[in-house]
Design an enzyme around this catalytic site. Structure first.
Site, PDB file in Angstrom:
ATOM      1  N   TYR A  53     -64.289  30.083  89.698  1.00  0.00           N
ATOM      2  CA  TYR A  53     -62.997  30.670  89.319  1.00  0.00           C
ATOM      3  C   TYR A  53     -62.139  30.814  90.572  1.00  0.00           C
ATOM      4  O   TYR A  53     -62.156  31.817  91.277  1.00  0.00           O
ATOM      5  CB  TYR A  53     -63.187  32.023  88.616  1.00  0.00           C
ATOM      6  CG  TYR A  53     -63.856  31.937  87.258  1.00  0.00           C
ATOM      7  CD1 TYR A  53     -63.986  30.707  86.600  1.00  0.00           C
ATOM      8  CD2 TYR A  53     -64.345  33.059  86.618  1.00  0.00           C
ATOM      9  CE1 TYR A  53     -64.602  30.615  85.359  1.00  0.00           C
ATOM     10  CE2 TYR A  53     -64.958  32.982  85.366  1.00  0.00           C
ATOM     11  CZ  TYR A  53     -65.083  31.747  84.753  1.00  0.00           C
ATOM     12  OH  TYR A  53     -65.700  31.671  83.517  1.00  0.00           O
ATOM     13  N   HIS A 128     -73.617  27.684  84.291  1.00  0.00           N
ATOM     14  CA  HIS A 128     -72.276  27.621  83.713  1.00  0.00           C
ATOM     15  C   HIS A 128     -72.187  26.601  82.579  1.00  0.00           C
ATOM     16  O   HIS A 128     -71.555  26.848  81.554  1.00  0.00           O
ATOM     17  CB  HIS A 128     -71.257  27.288  84.814  1.00  0.00           C
ATOM     18  CG  HIS A 128     -69.871  27.765  84.525  1.00  0.00           C
ATOM     19  ND1 HIS A 128     -69.003  28.163  85.509  1.00  0.00           N
ATOM     20  CD2 HIS A 128     -69.187  27.905  83.373  1.00  0.00           C
ATOM     21  CE1 HIS A 128     -67.852  28.528  84.961  1.00  0.00           C
ATOM     22  NE2 HIS A 128     -67.943  28.375  83.666  1.00  0.00           N
ATOM     23  N   SER A 208     -63.518  33.120  75.856  1.00  0.00           N
ATOM     24  CA  SER A 208     -62.213  32.926  75.200  1.00  0.00           C
ATOM     25  C   SER A 208     -62.243  33.536  73.802  1.00  0.00           C
ATOM     26  O   SER A 208     -61.909  32.856  72.816  1.00  0.00           O
ATOM     27  CB  SER A 208     -61.811  31.453  75.155  1.00  0.00           C
ATOM     28  OG  SER A 208     -61.552  30.974  76.452  1.00  0.00           O
ATOM     29  N   PRO A 209     -62.639  34.808  73.686  1.00  0.00           N
ATOM     30  CA  PRO A 209     -62.792  35.419  72.364  1.00  0.00           C
ATOM     31  C   PRO A 209     -61.473  35.504  71.605  1.00  0.00           C
ATOM     32  O   PRO A 209     -61.462  35.612  70.383  1.00  0.00           O
ATOM     33  CB  PRO A 209     -63.342  36.819  72.676  1.00  0.00           C
ATOM     34  CG  PRO A 209     -62.883  37.102  74.076  1.00  0.00           C
ATOM     35  CD  PRO A 209     -62.905  35.766  74.773  1.00  0.00           C
ATOM     36  N   LEU A 210     -60.368  35.440  72.352  1.00  0.00           N
ATOM     37  CA  LEU A 210     -59.061  35.511  71.693  1.00  0.00           C
ATOM     38  C   LEU A 210     -58.495  34.116  71.472  1.00  0.00           C
ATOM     39  O   LEU A 210     -57.345  33.969  71.085  1.00  0.00           O
ATOM     40  CB  LEU A 210     -58.097  36.351  72.541  1.00  0.00           C
ATOM     41  CG  LEU A 210     -58.598  37.770  72.835  1.00  0.00           C
ATOM     42  CD1 LEU A 210     -57.706  38.468  73.846  1.00  0.00           C
ATOM     43  CD2 LEU A 210     -58.669  38.578  71.546  1.00  0.00           C
ATOM     44  N   GLY A 211     -59.286  33.116  71.777  1.00  0.00           N
ATOM     45  CA  GLY A 211     -58.849  31.756  71.514  1.00  0.00           C
ATOM     46  C   GLY A 211     -58.361  31.041  72.753  1.00  0.00           C
ATOM     47  O   GLY A 211     -57.880  29.919  72.677  1.00  0.00           O
TER      48      GLY A 211
HETATM   49  N1  LIG Z   1     -68.556  30.071  80.231  1.00  0.00           N
HETATM   50  C1  LIG Z   1     -67.477  29.347  80.200  1.00  0.00           C
HETATM   51  O1  LIG Z   1     -67.508  28.119  80.207  1.00  0.00           O
HETATM   52  C2  LIG Z   1     -66.156  30.039  80.130  1.00  0.00           C
HETATM   53  C3  LIG Z   1     -64.975  29.314  79.872  1.00  0.00           C
HETATM   54  C4  LIG Z   1     -63.774  30.008  79.804  1.00  0.00           C
HETATM   55  C5  LIG Z   1     -63.751  31.376  79.988  1.00  0.00           C
HETATM   56  N2  LIG Z   1     -64.922  32.064  80.267  1.00  0.00           N
HETATM   57  C6  LIG Z   1     -64.940  33.531  80.456  1.00  0.00           C
HETATM   58  O2  LIG Z   1     -64.418  34.128  79.291  1.00  0.00           O
HETATM   59  C7  LIG Z   1     -63.354  35.008  79.662  1.00  0.00           C
HETATM   60  C8  LIG Z   1     -62.332  35.097  78.557  1.00  0.00           C
HETATM   61  O3  LIG Z   1     -61.759  33.859  78.273  1.00  0.00           O
HETATM   62  P1  LIG Z   1     -60.222  33.507  78.561  1.00  0.00           P
HETATM   63  O4  LIG Z   1     -59.742  34.380  79.657  1.00  0.00           O
HETATM   64  O5  LIG Z   1     -60.153  32.036  78.701  1.00  0.00           O
HETATM   65  O6  LIG Z   1     -59.514  33.766  77.169  1.00  0.00           O
HETATM   66  P2  LIG Z   1     -59.226  34.992  76.195  1.00  0.00           P
HETATM   67  O7  LIG Z   1     -60.048  36.166  76.568  1.00  0.00           O
HETATM   68  O8  LIG Z   1     -59.385  34.479  74.819  1.00  0.00           O
HETATM   69  O9  LIG Z   1     -57.706  35.254  76.467  1.00  0.00           O
HETATM   70  C9  LIG Z   1     -57.276  35.804  77.676  1.00  0.00           C
HETATM   71  C10 LIG Z   1     -55.794  36.037  77.596  1.00  0.00           C
HETATM   72  O10 LIG Z   1     -55.529  36.892  76.507  1.00  0.00           O
HETATM   73  C11 LIG Z   1     -54.654  37.914  76.891  1.00  0.00           C
HETATM   74  N3  LIG Z   1     -55.171  39.178  76.352  1.00  0.00           N
HETATM   75  C12 LIG Z   1     -56.384  39.718  76.562  1.00  0.00           C
HETATM   76  N4  LIG Z   1     -56.512  40.885  75.896  1.00  0.00           N
HETATM   77  C13 LIG Z   1     -55.323  41.088  75.267  1.00  0.00           C
HETATM   78  C14 LIG Z   1     -54.801  42.122  74.434  1.00  0.00           C
HETATM   79  N5  LIG Z   1     -55.575  43.173  74.111  1.00  0.00           N
HETATM   80  N6  LIG Z   1     -53.558  41.983  73.968  1.00  0.00           N
HETATM   81  C15 LIG Z   1     -52.785  40.921  74.294  1.00  0.00           C
HETATM   82  N7  LIG Z   1     -53.220  39.917  75.074  1.00  0.00           N
HETATM   83  C16 LIG Z   1     -54.468  39.994  75.559  1.00  0.00           C
HETATM   84  C17 LIG Z   1     -54.651  38.010  78.395  1.00  0.00           C
HETATM   85  O11 LIG Z   1     -53.298  38.213  78.764  1.00  0.00           O
HETATM   86  P3  LIG Z   1     -52.804  38.669  80.222  1.00  0.00           P
HETATM   87  O12 LIG Z   1     -53.116  37.515  81.116  1.00  0.00           O
HETATM   88  O13 LIG Z   1     -51.363  38.913  80.021  1.00  0.00           O
HETATM   89  O14 LIG Z   1     -53.591  39.876  80.611  1.00  0.00           O
HETATM   90  C18 LIG Z   1     -55.278  36.712  78.842  1.00  0.00           C
HETATM   91  O15 LIG Z   1     -54.329  35.850  79.420  1.00  0.00           O
HETATM   92  C19 LIG Z   1     -62.809  34.400  80.968  1.00  0.00           C
HETATM   93  O16 LIG Z   1     -62.052  35.320  81.693  1.00  0.00           O
HETATM   94  C20 LIG Z   1     -64.099  33.999  81.627  1.00  0.00           C
HETATM   95  O17 LIG Z   1     -64.687  35.129  82.256  1.00  0.00           O
HETATM   96  C21 LIG Z   1     -66.097  31.398  80.328  1.00  0.00           C
END
Ligand SMILES: NC(=O)c1ccc[n+]([C@@H]2O[C@H](COP(=O)([O-])OP(=O)(O)OC[C@H]3O[C@@H](n4cnc5c(N)ncnc54)[C@H](OP(=O)(O)O)[C@@H]3O)[C@@H](O)[C@H]2O)c1
Length: 297
Positions: A53, A128, A208-211
């Site tokens: 990251y 990973h 990416s629980p929020l998509g």
């Molecule tokens: N293992 C893997 O291959 C892999 C791949 C991808 C991600 N991950 C992990 O999974 C985590 C989550 O995934 P992600 O960050 O891609 O996607 P996500 O959690 O689905 O979405 C993150 C985005 O949603 C917004 N958000 C979060 N909570 C919110 C809320 N309560 N209300 C409104 N907006 C909200 C955030 O906005 P703001 O930026 O404005 O705060 C952020 O930009 C990553 O941070 C990482 O640690 C792992």
């Protein structure tokens, strides 16, 4: 805050995905630190990071160093915080996400993560992503050696299928404690892996629980739970007086007691809002409506 089990640990039911604090569009250091501190203030005790990251072409570890600095600068007690990191991916200058699951690479990557995090042993170390060019057994074997050497306390795998999870379990036994796969209302192709985790008692960390929306606003509709396909998430949110993102996370938590979502955040407001989802318990009728919406093609 409600808690869930991860191996022999109890962690907050909602973690912080720290990736947005270090990749393209990441906030400045004060806002990044404030975001981690807001998570800790809200009772979050699971921070998910990875050596990869960082910005494309930069040295590995931006996010791990940031998490370590945030913990060091936090005024409160951080002894109960689990930092979960990952190895086996890279980010060259072209912005691609590469994989390297070779044992030699994983072992040196874990050593480097250990130093950056400034800990005696990494709390949870996750492969990973399986590397198609390397036997999966070799990658998981490296995790076993790291466990045996005391460099990591617990092991996890990410982006794995049912067969790989079973193989990892065979190699690591009960030291395999977590599986991190993509899962959200929009992307549910890890249903079988989630079911297996529930059966084996492994924590399932939906990424990416929020998509995977890169930017969203608490004030406006997000693209994930847009009005058409995911209208029910908006409806339940409006009825409950909470954000659709909270409803989404509460829906995930209700899937199984092994689920521990790790929503990303790049600002304090979003992780504060997401953390509150741990205390939002949806009733059976609400869950049925949401399941139906998530099933719709
Ligand atoms: N293992 C893997 O291959 C892999 C791949 C991808 C991600 N991950 C992990 O999974 C985590 C989550 O995934 P992600 O960050 O891609 O996607 P996500 O959690 O689905 O979405 C993150 C985005 O949603 C917004 N958000 C979060 N909570 C919110 C809320 N309560 N209300 C409104 N907006 C909200 C955030 O906005 P703001 O930026 O404005 O705060 C952020 O930009 C990553 O941070 C990482 O640690 C792992």
């Amino acid at each position: 805050m409600r808690y869930r089990t991860l191996g022999d640990l109890r962690v907050s039911a909602v973690g912080l995905g720290a990736m947005p604090l270090s990749i393209e569009g990441h906030p400045d250091e004060p806002r990044a630190l404030a975001t981690v501190h807001a998570a800790l203030d809200a009772g979050v005790t699971l921070l998910d990071t990875a050596d990869s990251y960082h910005l494309p072409g930069a040295a590995p570890g931006h996010n791990e160093l940031l998490v370590a600095r945030a913990l060091a600068a936090y005024g409160g007690d951080t002894s109960g915080v689990l930092v979960a990191t990952k190895g086996g991916r890279g980010r060259p200058a072209d912005g691609d996400w590469t994989v390297d699951g070779g044992a030699r690479h994983l072992k040196s990557a874990a050593e480097a993560s250990l130093k950056r995090l400034g800990v005696e042993a990494i709390g949870l170390y996750q492969l990973h992503k399986p590397d198609p060019a390397v036997p999966f057994e070799e990658s998981v074997g490296a995790l076993r050696e790291l466990l045996d050497e005391g460099k990591i306390r617990l092991a996890g795998v990410s982006n794995t299928d049912v067969g790989q999870i079973r193989t990892a379990r065979d190699i690591l036994g009960d030291r395999l404690v977590a599986v991190q796969n993509r899962y959200s209302p929009a992307v549910r192709d890890s249903e079988a892996e989630l079911t297996l985790c529930a059966e084996l008692g492994l924590a399932f960390l939906p990424w990416s629980p929020l998509g995977g929306i890169s930017r969203s606003s608490l004030d406006g509709p997000s693209r994930l739970v847009g009005p058409r396909r995911f209208g029910s998430f908006h409806d339940v949110a409006a009825e409950r007086g909470v954000s659709p993102q909270q409803v989404c996370l509460a829906w995930l938590l209700a899937k199984s007691p092994v689920v521990i979502p790790i929503p990303g955040a790049s600002r304090p407001e979003t992780i504060r809002d997401s953390a509150a989802a741990a205390d939002l318990v949806l009733d059976a009728a609400e869950l049925a409506r949401l399941d139906e919406a998530a099933r719709r093609p």
